[in-house]
Enzyme design. Structure first.
Site, short mmCIF file in Angstrom:
data_model
loop_
_atom_site.label_atom_id
_atom_site.label_comp_id
_atom_site.label_asym_id
_atom_site.label_seq_id
_atom_site.Cartn_x
_atom_site.Cartn_y
_atom_site.Cartn_z
N GLY A 132 -21.65 -183.50 -43.35
CA GLY A 132 -22.59 -184.03 -42.37
C GLY A 132 -23.95 -184.19 -42.97
N GLY A 185 -28.17 -186.24 -42.05
CA GLY A 185 -29.15 -186.70 -41.07
C GLY A 185 -28.64 -187.80 -40.18
N ASP A 204 -32.71 -191.85 -48.02
CA ASP A 204 -32.16 -190.50 -48.07
C ASP A 204 -31.29 -190.31 -49.31
OD1 ASP A 204 -31.86 -187.91 -47.23
OD2 ASP A 204 -30.33 -188.33 -45.73
#
Length: 837
Positions: free
Chosen positions: A516, A518, A632
């Site tokens: 998992g 953001g 990211d």
């Protein structure tokens, strides 16, 4: 009663006096302010005024504006002039500091200094000047006219200016200006193209007056002419038939003892805004502005793009029937991918594989071969040889290591030595065409002997091939049927729209979680045809279903060997899923930070992974229709396939999630430790934010552990700080290497990675490289000097308790601000912060 009325009147008069005095003081303050600061909308820069930042001056009639501009969103600023009333697209007509941009327009300043108009950069050094000597005692001022002429004069003597922009044109010829030849100094005024559409520095193409016959010529590299207007006959240029009697321009030729020149004006009966441009395409273009359609091309010369000399550069071939016009020959690649992306082809192409001739280091020992290219307009600068046959011509070239191509026709042998230019692919054979044989390394072309051996095999295997094709067709029909039952509906290309219930079944109700981040959680799934996939459940999607489908379809068209392929999506109600190819080796962090000596990534693999990630980011930043900023980049978002080929995941999701780039930590989903300083500053995010994250990740490639993870002996609390010191002061890069590798690494590659990492994490994004530059460095194409240690690392290098905040600020107050916003960030960010602190 009288006293009462008198008192009231007095009070009223006093109040009116106060208002009047306030207005007077306000006007006085504005007047005093204007003495030292340039007001917006003024058309003059005088001795006590300056222009910087967002300030501009506007001509009196509001036609032209002068100020700082950034043509490529690269934080390179120029002083330029553009049309004030054309708002749809900033059209630059003149640039002062074409070769010396400034990086900070607010600290830079254009002002009158020592009788000249001078541009001072952020270091207060003069980088551009009108450079005139004046004996006038009158105050000097610069005035912007409605004709687009910036005039420097002493006092109000505009009839005899000290300097004017009309005498120093850039790439645009405006009505009323001239392109002249100075008979005294024997010099030309020239229009010079931009380097490319985003870079106003001087390009290769110029327009100038040919004083021998009063015509205009376009030159390549100021030396090779490839177009002429034809002589002036008193009415028109002989080779410009568009200049007919009802032409909207009035041309005038002037010749005097000092100079000769042409000037033109738009006829009074015309209301068009018009200009001549020496374009980056190497063509002179006449354009008229239409309010509803923008700039409309009236004519261009030369008419055909491929008539522009050397338009495609060395080893590039121009073809009018293809888009883009330029392509590299087989066995060659663009010398600069970024320039070709901006349609600037002058750098041409370079070989993919070195030639065998004269290169004894090649292991295979096969001699070079020749690529046959029919219907070519042959390059210039050929050398003619006397030979008896085509084979002799070929041998003559093959035995000369400097020979790069040959052609043979009717006993005429031509060879080309070294680089050749101006190669053009013609649509059919013509009197000007010929067959060119281009020299390539043996590996670039099939071996004729091996091909003969495969003919028999091809005939024998044809029957088997037919059976295989039939079987494949049946398989595809069956597979397609499976896709419509349990796999979803194909909506665009290979992108599939899945049903939410099908995804529940495929993932066993989202039970097998892979990880998992953001953007959401990822689950392993198996489709009806046994294909293993990774299903991401997105969180906080802001778009409606129609907009979501549109954005996902755009992401689905993006394919690259170093990007995870999107197979499909699900959009039902508020549920949003993305379905990707499954990567059997998981994410990079699981191998990079495993702590185990059994499956440690060797250095060569790490280096190739770093290079692959960089190539994927280049594709996102420079090759897509619109620049995609990942936002990211971290090891968790790099997936590895069966062969450990890296693939960037989660690209394009920032827009889907609705990330607000104008705010700070509370509204973003990046990961602390990889965030560039501009995230915290709240400024607009560019692709250089990904470059910063990539640089931080490179340090982890070297050390094999998280940057924020303390060393075993407790001495190193923040690895980039220590690494920067070792790189700049000691130079022992092997001491930085993951201990599990036992110093088994190529020192040159390791040093290269460390230098790139330091360059990528510079505090100011202007000082960071682009990802295409990173690729070139890692490939060894270009070298990089040791960049300065980022100021943030210098500030926090001795304060190990606060080094975790170096990516956010170099001041205590901003660090405190970051601490206060941490509580409102995502849970992942909070847990990361607490573990580091």
């Amino acid at each position: 009663m009288r006293i009462s009325r008198l008192s009231a009147t007095t009070i009223l008069l006093d109040a009116m006096d106060i208002r009047t005095n306030s207005r007077f003081l306000l006007v006085l303050f504005v007047c005093l302010f204007l003495k030292t600061n340039l007001s917006f909308g003024a058309d003059i820069i005088s001795g006590n005024q300056s222009l910087s930042g967002n300030q501009t001056i506007v001509s009196k009639g509001g036609v032209f504006t002068l100020g700082f501009f950034d043509p490529g969103n690269t934080n390179k600023y120029y002083i330029g002039m553009w049309y004030e009333k054309i708002k749809t697209n900033q059209t630059i007509v003149w640039v002062a500091n074409r070769e010396k941009p400034v990086s900070d327009r607010f600290s830079s300043e254009l002002k009158i200094s020592d009788g000249n108009l001078v541009l001072f950069n952020e270091s207060k050094l003069p980088i551009w000047s009108t450079n005139v000597s004046s004996t006038s005692s009158s105050p000097v001022q610069a005035v912007l006219g409605d004709n687009g002429n910036l005039v420097l004069s002493g006092g109000s003597n505009f009839s005899n200016p000290l300097w004017q922009s009309f005498d120093n044109p850039a790439h645009t010829w405006l009505p009323g200006s001239k392109i002249a030849y100075n008979k005294i100094t024997k010099t030309h005024q020239v229009l010079t193209s931009w380097k490319n559409s985003k870079d106003p520095s001087p390009g290769l193409f110029t327009l100038q007056l040919d004083e021998t016959n009063n015509s205009y010529s376009i030159l390549w590299n100021r030396s090779r002419g490839y177009w002429t207007s034809g002589a002036w006959n008193g009415h028109i240029f002989s080779l410009v038939p568009e200049m007919r009697q009802d032409y909207i321009y009035d041309f005038q030729f002037v010749s005097n003892p000092n100079e000769s020149y042409f000037t033109y004006s738009v006829k009074p009966t015309s209301t068009l805004t018009s200009r001549f441009v020496m374009d980056v395409s190497g063509q002179i273009k006449q354009q008229n502005f239409l309010p509803n359609n923008g700039w409309n091309l009236f004519w261009s010369q030369p008419r055909q793009q491929c008539e522009v000399y050397a338009f495609c550069g060395p080893y590039g071939s121009c073809n009018e029937k293809s888009l883009p016009f330029c392509n590299c020959l087989k066995g060659f690649k663009p010398t600069s991918e970024s320039d070709w992306y901006l349609e600037e082809y002058s750098g041409g192409c370079s070989r993919v594989t070195k030639l065998a001739c004269g290169n004894n280091s090649l292991p295979n020992g096969e001699e070079d071969r020749f690529l046959e290219m029919p219907n070519m307009l042959l390059p210039e600068n050929k050398e003619s040889l006397r030979v008896g046959s085509s084979d002799e011509c070929k041998s003559s070239c093959l035995n000369n290591c400097s020979c790069t191509a040959y052609a043979y026709d009717n006993n005429d042998c031509s060879i080309w030595i070294g680089v050749f230019l101006n190669l053009q692919q013609l649509s059919a054979a013509s009197d000007n065409s010929g067959t060119l044989y281009v020299r390539l390394a043996a590996s670039e072309l099939p071996n004729p002997k091996k091909e003969k051996g495969t003919i028999v095999g091809a005939v024998v295997g044809s029957a088997v091939g037919i059976l295989v094709v039939v079987g494949l067709i049946l398989f595809l029909i069956f597979r397609r049927r499976n896709r419509t039952v349990g796999k979803g509906k194909q909506v665009e290309g290979s992108l599939v729209a899945f049903g939410y219930r099908d995804m529940q079944n495929a993932t066993k109700n989202f039970s097998d979680k892979l990880g998992g981040g953001g953007f959401g959680s990822v689950f392993k799934g198996v489709l009806a045809d046994s294909t293993v996939v990774a299903v991401k459940k997105l969180e906080s999607v802001s778009q409606g279903e129609k907009q979501f489908r549109t954005e996902v379809s755009t992401i689905g068209t993006i394919q690259h060997v170093n990007l995870v392929r999107l197979r499909g999506f699900c959009s039902e109600g508020t549920k949003r899923l993305l379905v990707y190819d499954y990567m059997s080796n998981g994410s990079l962090d699981s191998l990079l930070f495993s702590g185990s000596n059994s499956n440690v990534l060797i250095w060569k693999t790490r280096y190739q992974i770093a290079l692959g990630i960089a190539r994927g980011l280049v594709y996102l930043h420079e090759k897509c229709r619109e620049c995609i900023i990942h936002c990211d980049i971290k090891p968790e978002n790099i997936l590895l396939d069966e062969e450990l080929c890296p693939k960037v995941a989660d690209f394009g999701l920032a827009k889907l999630i609705g990330r607000d780039f104008s705010r700070v930590l509370t509204t973003m989903r990046g990961t602390r430790g990889y965030l560039a300083p501009e995230w915290i500053a709240g400024v607009a995010i560019t692709s250089k934010a990904d470059v910063y994250s990539y640089g931080m990740m490179l340090f982890e490639f070297v050390s094999g552990r998280r940057n924020s993870e303390p060393s075993e002996d407790g001495k190193v609390k923040f690895f980039p700080t220590w690494a920067a010191r070792v790189i700049t002061e000691e130079g022992d890069v092997l001491s930085l290497l993951d201990p599990r590798l036992e110093q088994n690494a190529e020192v040159e590659e390791l040093d290269r990675v460390c230098r790139v990492a330091c360059w990528c994490i510079q505090d100011d994004e202007v000082n960071r490289p682009s990802m295409s530059q990173v690729v070139q460095i890692l490939e060894g194409v270009i070298e990089v000097n040791l960049p300065p240690v980022p100021r943030s690392l210098q500030v926090f290098g001795d304060d190990q308790e606060n080094v975790i905040f170096f990516t956010e600020s170099s001041s205590t107050s901003q660090s405190s601000k970051v601490r206060s916003t941490t509580s409102t960030s995502s849970s992942q960010t909070k847990s990361t912060t607490s573990s580091i602190s």
